[in-house]
Design an enzyme around this catalytic site. Structure first.
Site, PDB file in Angstrom:
ATOM      1  CB  CYS A   1     -21.807  31.896 -12.985  1.00 58.58           C
ATOM      2  SG  CYS A   1     -21.372  30.162 -12.736  1.00 58.58           S
TER       3      CYS A   1
ATOM      4  CG  HIS B   1     -25.955  31.933 -10.652  1.00 64.45           C
ATOM      5  ND1 HIS B   1     -25.811  32.194 -11.987  1.00 64.45           N
ATOM      6  CD2 HIS B   1     -25.136  30.888 -10.388  1.00 64.45           C
ATOM      7  CE1 HIS B   1     -24.944  31.339 -12.526  1.00 64.45           C
ATOM      8  NE2 HIS B   1     -24.527  30.531 -11.566  1.00 64.45           N
TER       9      HIS B   1
ATOM     10  CD  GLU C   1     -27.933  34.904 -12.653  1.00 61.63           C
ATOM     11  OE1 GLU C   1     -27.401  35.552 -11.716  1.00 61.63           O
ATOM     12  OE2 GLU C   1     -27.370  33.912 -13.174  1.00 61.63           O
TER      13      GLU C   1
END
Lengths: 993, 272
Positions: free
Chosen positions: B99, B228, B230
């Site tokens: 990002c 994302h 994560e």
């Protein structure tokens, strides 16, 4: 030297910023513009040459899509140029980052006084007049309270050279400290209070006068060079400390309450009698309350390693004046509450909710009030920017609409934080300070922003409300500060912390000085944004992004060193003492010496009267023969039920990667969840559950039932997703119209009675449910008297709930999952349409807005608790596939939304729903009775489920099937809709707004 | 392989970055030893890039995204850490940008990083077509034959996007053609119904050409993406997990973890 950098998009690159203005001008102002093209302007005030400026420009430009110039870029074919920049002294966050970049590019440190000022130019093409161009500038793009708007014809813009004007603050010497003469007639005392925006009543002014009569000549004062009369610093500090905002005068007043039978009861403090007492009683039974009411936020134990910290605030008055800045300050400000609690908590989840006028409002607006659509857009944008840039996901968001919020919008923002049970071996919740510990201000600099915020928010909105009361937050400065302070916390570099919010240093140091019994600060040491602030202004400024911490002498060097390495400004401004006084100096000279006891406890108590006359609003006409299928679709599309997804998607709800049940659920993720579920950390499966209840609509009938309803709603929504009903804490946020009887509030007796009744309900139902309030807030002057018209909000309470689920993988969502699943209703439906969305709709249709009915929903807490325990057991046993709690729109809307979420229809027999007495069909469908659920269960688990809820009011309504919601009564179809139709009705209303 | 030694991963923090906790957790799950280091500690020379095998440019709002997402951060890196960064890449080490990290990498010029020139900007991430920030889950399809280290073995993957500036654009058609030709567009937004890359909203949340969501350099070791991974380390991060649970199709781990496992495994095999 000022260098002007102008940066625009290359030809053919889309300009979303311009497009938004063009679209908004058309849809919101009805002004047609063909094209809007935008440019960013950076005015660099620094001791650099043209070659260096050119180097900066080349780094600022995105070479793929942008071009730039050191004067102006060419332009052709436009009609108007509207330029928007900040007014002097307003925080320019982009300018601040730009200055950092200038330093990087040129490998030099910025000198004192160097700055970058930003502007945006809007080039407009179209047949619009100069007035219309200005209207677009002032009503759509800019807020003149904080921004300057210039409008010039394109031809003139071409002719004249680049504009190099920058909005610098005219700096002068600080005004001297004044001595205030209070030995004056009463009328003059009132004038001093009003003219100075002190918001002190006559009794309070007299109490101050009397205090100085006795203590003005004390040796402690004279020995410090102070005259017997109070200084302006002292008077301002007292006014701030005694403000409604900080002292909750109405909640602590002595109230004589007369009920409908003429019986008078004396209440010594609503807060002590109802709220604190309830928490104390429940706290004895529950072992997990850690710190309630006295700190910046409430603290509960979550598990063996973590405390949770929760606070919800309102930021109503600033948001009415500057929706963007006011709301951003709301979210960034409430983040500092958990951060300033105990030894400082890490920030985990945000919540937001707004009470607003209809964005489609067509009526007249009193002079000075912004259109509700503009307020809504600005408030959303402010909280979006503030929350996203803080790196905190939101868990809950809601909007509630009523045109009485046009006078003052309610902007609720909340933050959940988490902290270890112990910090460096000491309990997290205990702040500690010793005389001699340094008082350090950390974070942003002080300007005139937000002066009088605490006193101003304690007043109604007047035409002369100060624009200084508006601050602009800078979430990035705050993020840097919180990153640094968490690092410092874990290194044990400070022992107490609190935030600088309302009242600034006056409030933060004034409060913390109670830890040791005194404090001494020199406001001349505090870093300023610009020179020329009076000492009292420095003390009271509500400039954002600041915390105050106490640092022991042996750690101050390490603290200051780490601060410097993290690019965070920290300044020692004084030290803790045990003198019994709050002492303020300026340049080494005393400007205030305030006795702590008088400052905190010298406030005379208010004595108020309240009288309850139960209203009896008539039922609306038009129930008979109504097409209930159509009514359901209409209800789904009404502002208070319809989808708010468009704006909500602009808020980050995933950052930190802990989200388990999101704000929107279902097959297409487009139906709101009953509650949010988050992991608390990466190490365990235990989850945090967040929900809320709010329903000002019921206040028109009875605030007692309103309060009971919002408490129940907050609790049952936690249960709905799998939260443990035995582990719920509550937060109460009261927003009221002025409830003090006076010439401008002739109905004060009634409004105060409404407040008393809400508090009685709070006590009755929080204790009955065993849900303690751990924190709360009140905002008591939500009226507007602009343009000679008084608009008061309906009494509103937001009841926020913080729950726990033992394992997030056991959570359920509200949407139907599989065709063939059995649909159940649990909880009793009663004939309680008073204040319902259905009645509001009928009342509006008949142009009888007051005809909202007189039977608002009640709550039977003991029965509800049995049901909640059983539903919880069923969910934990894995027997439930979906669970949804009906609220606005009743059972019918609940079924429709669960169907919409799953994109699956259902076949329902209404007579199977547990109901009380014989009810009309529309009442069973739309009554907003509390304590109910709609659940679905796999057919193979139906028997087990029924056994788990044995003896409780449940009914097997039917099953999940097909693509239509078909509701029958006694075998006859009474209400039906296609799932696609329901989705469309639900999503259309705010799809483009 | 050096048994017993751990891959050392650097998670850079500060100035408004905010995904340090979940990115650290992701790399730890993948077996790395993670160090969270404030950018200033690198600039001050207290720590150095050379200590690490893998560098993560994490998500957040570096410097508030003022002047454009990632721009101020990229400018600081370029003017104050360029040589170190260049050496890190030439040592064959790995960089992942997520990002804001991807935005920063693109604005530094690390991506697409043609011909060993890692500091020439030839792409950007422009404002979403919608003009606003958007948080939503998307389906991504990995590009077969991509040299990308991080997407090895991935077919499709569901992840959240949370950005306002994610529309990948290049300086001229030549750059775009080469990215597509060399399979450097390692991840693309896909229509869940067809599994094919798409430019249609909402499956493509920003209007990126060819559905580009993530890009690597020709070595495949330098990689950035807008979504994302994560934020999908747990199976119940997925918005449909309650349905998957009923169907019995809930995985044991979130799909995003694979991205980090790939990176750490590559570092373990090649850099230890």
């Amino acid at each position: 030297m000022i260098h002007r950098l102008e940066i625009g998009l290359k030809k053919g690159v889309r300009d979303p910023r311009g497009q938004r203005v063009r679209d908004g001008a058309g849809s919101f102002l009805g002004i047609g513009i063909e094209e809007v093209s935008t440019r960013s302007v950076f005015k660099i005030k620094a001791d650099i040459g043209r070659a260096e400026a050119s180097k900066v420009l080349s780094e600022f430009i995105d070479p793929v899509i942008e071009e730039g110039s050191l004067s102006t870029l060419p332009a052709e074919g436009f009609d108007w140029v509207v330029t928007v920049g900040f007014r002097p002294g307003v925080t320019d966050n982009v300018g601040r980052s730009a200055l950092a970049s200038v330093s990087d590019v040129l490998n030099r440190h910025a000198l004192e006084g160097e700055a970058v000022f930003t502007e945006t130019e809007y080039f407009m093409k179209g047949r619009l007049s100069g007035d219309e161009a200005r209207e677009v500038g002032t009503k759509l793009i800019a807020n003149e309270l904080i921004e300057r708007v210039s409008v010039v014809p394109f031809s003139e813009w071409k002719r004249r050279g680049p504009d190099l004007d920058v909005p610098e603050v005219a700096e002068g010497p600080p005004p001297p400290v004044r001595e205030m003469d209070l030995e004056v007639p009463d009328a003059e005392l009132e004038r001093i209070s009003s003219a100075g925006v002190l918001s002190l009543g006559l009794d309070e002014m007299k109490a101050i006068r009397d205090h100085y009569r006795t203590s003005g000549k004390s040796a402690a004062r004279t020995g410090r060079g102070l005259a017997p009369k109070p200084t302006d610093v002292e008077l301002e500090c007292i006014a701030q400390t005694w403000s409604e905002h900080c002292k909750h005068k109405i909640f602590n007043a002595v109230i004589d309450y007369e009920d409908e039978n003429g019986k008078v009861e004396r209440i010594e403090s609503l807060f002590d009698t109802y709220i604190r007492r309830s928490t104390k009683e429940i706290g004895g039974r529950k072992g997990w309350l850690v710190s309630v009411f006295h700190d910046n936020a409430g603290v509960v134990r979550f598990n063996d390693s973590l405390n949770l910290v929760y606070k919800v605030e309102t930021h109503n008055s600033p948001s009415a004046l500057d929706p963007y800045g006011g709301a951003m300050t709301g979210i960034v400000g409430v983040n500092r509450d958990p951060f300033g609690t105990g030894r400082g908590a890490a920030l985990l989840i945000n919540v937001w909710g707004y009470c607003l006028g209809s964005p489609f409002y067509k009526g007249g607006l009193p002079e000075g009030l912004l259109h509700p659509r503009r307020i809504r857009d600005g408030v959303h944008k402010g909280v979006i920017d503030g929350g996203n840039q803080s790196g905190i996901p939101y868990g809950l968001g809601w909007e509630c609409f009523d045109d009485r919020f046009i006078g003052k919008p309610l902007v609720f923002c909340g933050t959940v934080g988490a902290a270890p049970l112990k910090i460096n071996g000491e309990p997290f919740e205990k702040k500690r300070a010793k005389p001699g510990d340094a008082i350090v201000m950390v974070g942003g600099r002080i300007g005139k922003d937000g002066i009088h915020g605490a006193t101003f928010s304690s007043e109604e909105l007047r035409s002369e409300s100060p624009s200084h009361a508006v601050q602009i937050g800078d979430p990035i400065t705050q993020k840097k500060m919180t990153d640094f302070l968490l690092e410092a916390r874990d290194l044990g570099l400070f022992t107490c912390i609190t935030d600088n919010g309302a009242g600034g240093l006056s409030s933060s140091v004034g409060e913390m000085s109670r830890l040791t019994g005194g404090a001494r600060i020199d406001v001349g040491l505090a870093p300023l944004k610009y020179a020329g602030l009076a000492p009292w202004e420095i003390l009271l400024s509500e400039a954002q992004e600041r915390m105050t911490v106490g640092v022991p002498p042996d750690r101050i060097e390490a603290f200051m060193d780490l601060s410097a390495r993290r690019d965070v400004e920290s300044t020692v401004i004084g030290e803790f003492t045990d003198s019994g006084a709050f002492e303020v100096l300026h340049g080494g000279k005393h400007v205030a010496y305030l006795d702590l006891e008088f400052l905190h406890d010298g406030l005379p108590r208010m004595c108020l009267k309240a009288r309850w006359n139960p209203p009896s609003p008539p039922d609306p006409p038009g129930r008979k023969g109504r097409d209930l299928s159509k009514a359901l679709l209409m209800l789904l599309g009404r502002l208070n039920i319809c989808s708010k997804e468009k704006k909500s998607r602009q808020y980050d709800h995933e950052v930190k990667g802990l989200s388990a049940v999101k704000p929107f659920v279902g097959l297409q993720c487009d139906v709101p969840s009953d509650a949010a579920v988050f992991l608390a950390d990466y190490a365990s499966r235990e989850g945090i559950v967040l929900a809320y209840g709010v329903n000002p609509s019921f206040s028109d009938v009875d605030t007692y039932r309103m309060m009971a309803s919002v408490i129940d709603e907050g609790i049952r929504k936690v249960v709905s997703v799998g939260g443990d009903p035995d582990r719920i804490a509550g937060l109460d946020n009261f927003c009221w119209p002025d409830p003090v009887q006076s010439g401008k509030t002739p109905d004060g007796l009634y409004k105060l009675a409404q407040l008393v009744r809400a508090n009685k309900a709070l006590y009755d139902f929080t204790t009955a449910f065993g849900v303690p309030c751990i924190s709360g807030k009140d905002s008591m002057k939500n009226d507007s008297t602009r343009g000679g018209r008084k608009i008061s909000i309906p009494p509103t309470v937001l009841f926020s709930t913080l729950g726990r689920i033992e394992d997030v993988s056991k959570a359920v969502t509200m949407d139907f999952k599989k065709a063939g699943d059995v649909v159940y209703a649990a909880g009793i439906t009663r004939d309680e349409l008073g204040g319902s969305e259905y009645y509001r709709m009928l009342a509006e249709d008949a142009s009888r807005p007051d005809a909202v009915g007189s039977t608002a929903p009640s709550v039977d807490a003991p029965s509800a608790m049995k049901l909640y325990a059983a539903v919880h057991k069923a969910i934990m046993a894995g027997l439930v596939r979906s669970c949804h709690s009906p609220a606005k729109g009743g059972l019918a809307a609940a079924l429709a939304l669960a169907a919409a979420g799953g994109r699956l229809g259902c076949e329902i027999e209404l007579d199977a729903a547990p109901a009380e007495g014989r009810m009309e069909t529309d009442s069973i469908l739309f009554s907003e009775s509390n304590s109910r659920f709609v659940l679905t269960v796999a057919p193979e688990n139906a028997a087990k489920f029924e056994k788990t809820l044995k003896g409780l009011p449940i009914g097997r309504l039917g099953r999940v099937a097909g693509a239509r919601i078909v509701i029958m009564r006694g075998g006859k179809r009474v209400c039906e809709a296609g799932v696609a139709e329901a989705v469309e009705s639900f999503k259309r209303t705010l799809a483009d707004v | 392989m050096n048994a017993g030694r751990k891959v050392k991963a650097l998670v850079m923090t500060g100035f408004g970055l905010n995904c340090e906790a979940e990115t650290s957790h992701a790399l730890e799950l993948a077996g790395a030893e993670v160090h969270r280091v404030h950018l200033n500690d690198l600039l001050d020379g207290l720590r150095s890039l050379g200590e690490f095998h893998l560098l993560a440019f994490i998500g957040g709002f570096s410097f508030g995204d003022h002047l454009g997402a990632g721009t101020v951060f990229a400018t600081r890196m370029k003017h104050r850490m360029k040589d170190e960064l260049d050496r890190f890449i030439r040592d064959g080490k790995l960089i992942i940008g997520l990002c804001n990290g991807f935005q920063t990498m693109v604005k530094l010029g690390l991506l697409p990083g043609f011909d060993g020139d890692y500091f020439r900007r030839s792409a950007t991430l422009a404002w979403n077509d919608s003009g606003v920030f958007r948080d939503a889950w998307v389906r991504l399809v990995a590009t077969p034959g991509s040299p990308c280290v991080f997407t090895k073995g991935i077919g499709t993957i569901d992840l959240p996007v949370r950005h306002g500036e994610g529309r990948f654009m290049t300086a001229g058609k030549g750059v775009m053609d080469r990215i597509l030709r060399e399979n450097l567009a390692a991840l693309r937004y896909a229509d869940p119904a067809t599994g094919k890359p798409t430019v249609e909203f909402p499956h493509n949340p920003n209007g990126s050409a060819a559905g580009i969501a993530g890009v690597c350099d020709p070595t495949g070791r330098i990689f950035g993406m807008m979504p994302h991974p994560e934020a999908h380390l747990f199976p119940f991060n997925h918005p449909q997990w309650t349905r998957k649970k009923i169907d019995g199709s809930m995985p044991g781990e979130g799909e995003g973890a694979a991205v980090f496992r790939n990176g750490v495994a590559f570092a373990r095999e090649n850099l230890l």
